[in-house]
Design a protein around this motif. Structure first.
Motif, PDB file in Angstrom:
ATOM      1  N   UNK A  49       1.655 -40.840  -9.158  1.00 26.07           N
ATOM      2  CA  UNK A  49       1.427 -39.476  -8.688  1.00 26.07           C
ATOM      3  C   UNK A  49       2.515 -38.967  -7.762  1.00 26.07           C
ATOM      4  N   UNK A  50       2.275 -37.748  -7.205  1.00 26.45           N
ATOM      5  CA  UNK A  50       3.290 -37.088  -6.375  1.00 26.45           C
ATOM      6  C   UNK A  50       3.212 -37.526  -4.925  1.00 26.45           C
ATOM      7  N   UNK A  51       3.889 -36.762  -4.036  1.00 29.28           N
ATOM      8  CA  UNK A  51       3.960 -37.136  -2.615  1.00 29.28           C
ATOM      9  C   UNK A  51       3.568 -35.935  -1.764  1.00 29.28           C
ATOM     10  N   UNK A  52       2.563 -36.104  -0.911  1.00 27.99           N
ATOM     11  CA  UNK A  52       2.132 -35.017  -0.042  1.00 27.99           C
ATOM     12  C   UNK A  52       1.980 -35.554   1.387  1.00 27.99           C
ATOM     13  N   UNK A  53       3.016 -35.340   2.180  1.00 28.10           N
ATOM     14  CA  UNK A  53       2.983 -35.832   3.557  1.00 28.10           C
ATOM     15  C   UNK A  53       1.858 -35.154   4.356  1.00 28.10           C
ATOM     16  N   UNK A  54       1.631 -33.868   4.084  1.00 26.12           N
ATOM     17  CA  UNK A  54       0.641 -33.097   4.849  1.00 26.12           C
ATOM     18  C   UNK A  54      -0.737 -33.725   4.744  1.00 26.12           C
ATOM     19  N   UNK A  55      -1.134 -34.114   3.525  1.00 28.82           N
ATOM     20  CA  UNK A  55      -2.465 -34.697   3.375  1.00 28.82           C
ATOM     21  C   UNK A  55      -2.529 -36.056   4.070  1.00 28.82           C
ATOM     22  N   UNK A  56      -1.418 -36.794   4.052  1.00 30.35           N
ATOM     23  CA  UNK A  56      -1.379 -38.099   4.733  1.00 30.35           C
ATOM     24  C   UNK A  56      -1.586 -37.921   6.234  1.00 30.35           C
ATOM     25  N   UNK A  57      -0.918 -36.903   6.819  1.00 31.28           N
ATOM     26  CA  UNK A  57      -1.060 -36.666   8.264  1.00 31.28           C
ATOM     27  C   UNK A  57      -2.478 -36.205   8.592  1.00 31.28           C
ATOM     28  N   UNK A  58      -3.036 -35.329   7.741  1.00 36.31           N
ATOM     29  CA  UNK A  58      -4.397 -34.847   7.994  1.00 36.31           C
ATOM     30  C   UNK A  58      -5.397 -36.006   7.974  1.00 36.31           C
ATOM     31  N   UNK A  59      -5.236 -36.902   7.002  1.00 39.68           N
ATOM     32  CA  UNK A  59      -6.149 -38.044   6.910  1.00 39.68           C
ATOM     33  C   UNK A  59      -5.973 -38.961   8.119  1.00 39.68           C
ATOM     34  N   UNK A  60      -4.725 -39.075   8.569  1.00 42.75           N
ATOM     35  CA  UNK A  60      -4.437 -39.887   9.763  1.00 42.75           C
ATOM     36  C   UNK A  60      -5.160 -39.318  10.980  1.00 42.75           C
ATOM     37  N   UNK A  61      -5.044 -37.979  11.167  1.00 42.28           N
ATOM     38  CA  UNK A  61      -5.703 -37.354  12.313  1.00 42.28           C
ATOM     39  C   UNK A  61      -7.210 -37.519  12.217  1.00 42.28           C
ATOM     40  N   UNK A  84       8.161 -31.344   4.579  1.00 45.25           N
ATOM     41  CA  UNK A  84       7.867 -31.631   5.987  1.00 45.25           C
ATOM     42  C   UNK A  84       6.448 -31.151   6.306  1.00 45.25           C
ATOM     43  N   UNK A  85       5.606 -32.012   6.874  1.00 46.61           N
ATOM     44  CA  UNK A  85       4.252 -31.570   7.221  1.00 46.61           C
ATOM     45  C   UNK A  85       4.266 -30.669   8.453  1.00 46.61           C
ATOM     46  N   UNK A  86       3.116 -30.080   8.745  1.00 45.71           N
ATOM     47  CA  UNK A  86       2.994 -29.194   9.905  1.00 45.71           C
ATOM     48  C   UNK A  86       3.339 -29.955  11.198  1.00 45.71           C
ATOM     49  N   UNK A  87       4.304 -29.415  11.959  1.00 43.80           N
ATOM     50  CA  UNK A  87       4.805 -30.131  13.147  1.00 43.80           C
ATOM     51  C   UNK A  87       3.710 -30.355  14.183  1.00 43.80           C
ATOM     52  N   UNK A  88       2.861 -29.335  14.391  1.00 42.92           N
ATOM     53  CA  UNK A  88       1.800 -29.476  15.402  1.00 42.92           C
ATOM     54  C   UNK A  88       0.851 -30.612  15.034  1.00 42.92           C
ATOM     55  N   UNK A  89       0.571 -30.748  13.726  1.00 48.47           N
ATOM     56  CA  UNK A  89      -0.319 -31.832  13.304  1.00 48.47           C
ATOM     57  C   UNK A  89       0.306 -33.193  13.586  1.00 48.47           C
ATOM     58  N   UNK A  90       1.604 -33.301  13.310  1.00 47.42           N
ATOM     59  CA  UNK A  90       2.272 -34.582  13.556  1.00 47.42           C
ATOM     60  C   UNK A  90       2.261 -34.890  15.051  1.00 47.42           C
ATOM     61  N   UNK A  91       2.561 -33.853  15.842  1.00 48.47           N
ATOM     62  CA  UNK A  91       2.599 -34.037  17.295  1.00 48.47           C
ATOM     63  C   UNK A  91       1.233 -34.445  17.845  1.00 48.47           C
ATOM     64  N   UNK A  92       0.168 -33.977  17.169  1.00 46.52           N
ATOM     65  CA  UNK A  92      -1.197 -34.239  17.657  1.00 46.52           C
ATOM     66  C   UNK A  92      -1.554 -35.724  17.610  1.00 46.52           C
ATOM     67  N   UNK A  93      -0.806 -36.502  16.846  1.00 47.85           N
ATOM     68  CA  UNK A  93      -1.096 -37.943  16.766  1.00 47.85           C
ATOM     69  C   UNK A  93      -1.042 -38.585  18.157  1.00 47.85           C
ATOM     70  N   UNK A  94      -0.129 -38.097  18.999  1.00 51.43           N
ATOM     71  CA  UNK A  94       0.020 -38.710  20.330  1.00 51.43           C
ATOM     72  C   UNK A  94      -1.192 -38.429  21.216  1.00 51.43           C
ATOM     73  N   UNK A  95      -1.963 -37.383  20.874  1.00 52.28           N
ATOM     74  CA  UNK A  95      -3.134 -37.067  21.702  1.00 52.28           C
ATOM     75  C   UNK A  95      -4.179 -38.166  21.638  1.00 52.28           C
TER      76      UNK A  95
END
Lengths: 370, 385
Positions: B104-116, B142-153
């Motif tokens: 299948x394809x590659x979707x970084x955004x869904x990976x980050x959302x599932x991580x959060x 590139x996934x949404x920057x705010x979502x990636x940054x939210x991991x540190x929260x």
């Protein structure tokens, strides 16, 4: 003076705040010193560095021979007995005693700041050799392959010597190649078997060097080499043997240069960096800052840096010279000419007469000799 | 309690005029006990990872479970292609991991959302070191920057691993920086295993998990270009004006000193004491102050804080290196070298930075930058994970 970061002109307020007020970049101490000079403000006092006072007196190493039978170090009366017949402890016979050829180990006065290398394995008799001023027996290059290398330091700077290939080279071998007494104290840091040079069978193959476990090390391009692996040496690479024996690998074609002829026909002079002892030969002139126009370290500065570090001396003194500082050349009438880069500190020049000058700049000084 | 220290390059400034200068904050922790680790692996199982890629993922994860995880550590795995799923929920070293199946394809955004989503359910626990390992060949939007940054929260930092010879480090490095992590370069399958090991060893040395830094800025003052050194992690985009702000820092590891370089703009410096900013981190507080004066002799004779000079210059170099400007970086390294006689930390920092400039690829350079650290006594070195 302009800010390196944003190019805006710097003034008093930038100096007072130690940062460019346009972009906020910090002005480094060198920049601040330049700005002070431009604004006619007395320079900031440099940090005081205390030079160590060396009060040690030379230590005499007593004569000693290890008995080959029982390995006992024989000194004094024991050594006298050994020299006249046999070991007083195991009665091992001294074969050389009857012939009268036994030589006690040479007495060496260790300079205060040098580590004497006592790895001396010399066995040749003195019959075939003229005694070196130091008292060591020089070893002539053996018959066989040699490779030309150029000397980068001392009175023989610029001259080419033939370094034996494929055999251990040590202190005595280098004594034979570097007969000037200037090299005497530096050669004491060279081990009996110090390094070995290899050359590939084909002409275009490169040269390599191996350190043979020397005490004071072999440096290639400023890095100490060790282990049994050969280190490849490119043309023009600086090689340092034990501290202040600096050689430079040379393309075989260049070895045909008749340096003596050039010295006889072209005006030239020598520059010595007094703190490191590095002495270089120059024809047209020399830049006495740390970096070349191409932003590489000046050859003399690289040699001086290596030398100061190898001898355990303070190498930070070179930082008192700017990257591009001043050039020295001789006029047709034999007068010394200094060209100081804009905004850089003016060195003090002392004419000592007879074609000799001393140039002082903070913690560095140079001697110019024609 | 850690020791915090904030300073400008000079602690005096010309009064009755604006000030534009640089400053630095240092954080030296007092806790040297490594925290237990929560390791969340986010693995790309898109078509490009099929075949040997699947096998190495399985082998490496099994190796992690059997040999690397300590009894107190936990692990979870998310796999993603065009969508993301929890492959293995939080488990200990005795947990089971099913084999991977790529396609299948590659979707970084869904990976980050599932991580959060998984981290949200997990909650923040400052007594544990949270590490997200994001593995991909980097070929995705590139996934949404705010979502990636939210991991540190959630007290986690995210580290990215660029795999295959066709890897593209650009997005992966940006994602790592946003989540206060580092990029690891792994062109070969053997490199993937090494990077897992390296990241695991790094995780085992964390003593403070992605600590928050609270910054209170006085009226008429702004801080900008906040860069955590020596790794060159950009902590905040743009300018922080008057008021209270909170930013996340990278994990602090054993025997290291946290460093932050920043620019300071003040509209006006008054005569006497000026409070520019207050910093709070891990229960400790420090203030950034400057004395305003019209006395030119005092201004000229005030010493320059060479620690601040060095930290800010290192921040400049690492920022340029991240942008791929090796020439610019080398110029500043040469400037730093002029401080050799005056600062004992210069040799180690220039040696380490020079090593970074020698990296042959972008990925290698970024990975080496991420391995830089400053020891508590101010020496710069590369972490040996």
């Amino acid at each position: 003076m302009r800010c390196v970061g944003c190019g805006s002109g710097l003034g008093e307020i930038d100096l007072l705040n130690s940062s460019c007020q346009s972009c906020g970049d910090i002005l480094l101490p060198d920049d601040l010193a330049t700005l002070r000079r431009e604004m006619g403000i007395a320079p900031d006092a440099p940090p005081e560095v205390e030079n160590p006072v060396i009060e040690a007196t030379p230590e005499k190493v007593p004569d000693s021979v290890d008995c080959p039978g029982c390995n006992t170090p024989l000194m004094g009366e024991d050594l006298a007995q050994w020299n006249t017949g046999a070991c007083p402890y195991c009665s091992h016979e001294n074969e050389g005693a009857a012939a009268g050829t036994t030589q006690p180990e040479e007495v060496i006065y260790i300079p205060d700041n040098l580590d004497y290398d006592e790895n001396e394995n010399d066995e040749e008799s003195s019959e075939d050799f003229e005694l070196h001023p130091s008292g060591f027996l020089p070893e002539l290059p053996p018959d066989g392959d040699t490779i030309p290398m150029i000397i980068n330091v001392g009175p023989m700077v610029g001259q080419s010597i033939d370094v034996p290939v494929g055999v251990p080279v040590g202190r005595r071998g280098l004594f034979g190649l570097l007969p000037d007494p200037w090299y005497e104290k530096h050669l004491k840091r060279v081990s009996g078997e110090h390094f070995e040079v290899f050359v590939g069978e084909n002409e275009d193959e490169r040269v390599g060097i191996t350190d043979l476990g020397s005490t004071n090390g072999t440096y290639v391009g400023g890095t100490r080499i060790s282990g049994t692996e050969m280190t490849v040496v490119s043309t023009d690479t600086d090689i340092n043997i034990g501290g202040n024996i600096q050689l430079c690998s040379l393309d075989a074609a260049k070895s045909t240069l008749d340096i003596a002829e050039r010295l006889a026909s072209e005006p030239h002079f020598y520059v010595t960096h007094n703190q490191s002892g590095i002495r270089v030969l120059t024809y047209a002139g020399v830049h006495l800052g740390r970096m070349t126009e191409g932003d590489e370290m000046e050859r003399w500065a690289a040699m001086a840096d290596l030398q100061l570090r190898a001898m355990g001396q303070d190498d930070s003194i070179l930082a008192y010279l700017s990257r591009r500082h001043f050039t020295v050349s001789l006029g047709e009438d034999g007068s010394l000419s200094l060209d100081v880069f804009e905004g850089k500190e003016e060195p003090e020049v002392v004419d000592e007469g007879e074609g000799k000058w001393k140039i002082n700049l903070r913690k560095n000084s140079f001697t110019i000799e024609t | 309690m850690p020791s915090l220290n904030a300073s400008l390059v000079k602690n005096v400034a010309l009064s009755n005029s604006p000030l534009n200068s640089r400053g630095a904050l240092t954080i030296v922790g007092d806790n040297e006990n490594a925290l237990p680790m929560d390791l969340l692996m986010v693995l790309d199982v898109s078509g490009s990872m099929s075949g040997e890629g699947e096998r190495v993922l399985t082998d490496t994860v099994i190796h992690t479970l059997n040999n690397l995880l300590r009894p107190e550590d936990k692990i979870a795995i998310i796999t993603f292609n065009q969508s993301a799923n929890i492959h293995t929920n939080w488990t200990g070293k005795d947990g089971n991991v099913a084999p991977f199946s790529a396609g299948g394809g590659t979707n970084f955004g869904s990976a980050i959302n599932e991580t959060l989503s998984l981290l949200g359910a997990h909650g923040r626990d400052e007594s544990r070191a949270g590490i997200v390992l994001f593995l991909s060949d980097g070929h995705g939007p590139m996934p949404n920057s705010d979502n990636v940054r939210a991991i540190t929260e959630f007290g986690f930092t995210m580290h990215t691993l660029g795999v295959t010879s066709e890897r593209s480090p650009s997005h992966l490095e940006q994602m790592a920086e946003l989540a206060r992590g580092f990029y690891f370069d792994a062109p070969s399958l053997n490199d993937v295993k090494k990077s897992f090991q390296s990241l695991f060893n790094y995780g085992k040395t964390v003593v403070y998990a992605a600590p928050d830094l609270e910054i209170g800025i006085s009226d008429g003052v702004a801080l900008s270009d906040l860069v955590q050194t020596p790794q060159g992690v950009k902590i905040h985009e743009g300018e922080l004006g008057p008021g209270e702000h909170t930013v996340s820092l990278t994990h602090m590891v054993q025997d290291s000193r946290g460093e932050l370089s920043f620019r300071v703009n003040a509209d006006n410096i008054s005569d006497g004491d000026n409070l520019l900013a207050t910093f709070k981190c891990i229960g400790a507080t420090t203030e950034l102050r400057v004395k305003g004066t019209q006395d030119k002799t005092e201004l000229l004779e005030a010493p320059q804080n060479l620690d601040v000079t060095l930290i800010t210059r290192v921040g400049d170099v690492t920022t340029l290196l991240k942008q791929g400007d090796k020439d610019g970086a080398t110029r500043i390294i040469t400037q730093i070298e002029t401080l050799r006689a005056a600062h004992p930390g210069v040799d180690s920092v220039t040696k380490t930075l020079t090593e970074v400039t020698k990296a042959s690829t972008d990925g290698e350079r970024l990975e080496t930058l991420g391995k830089m650290k400053t020891t508590k006594d101010g020496k710069t070195e590369l972490r040996e994970d």
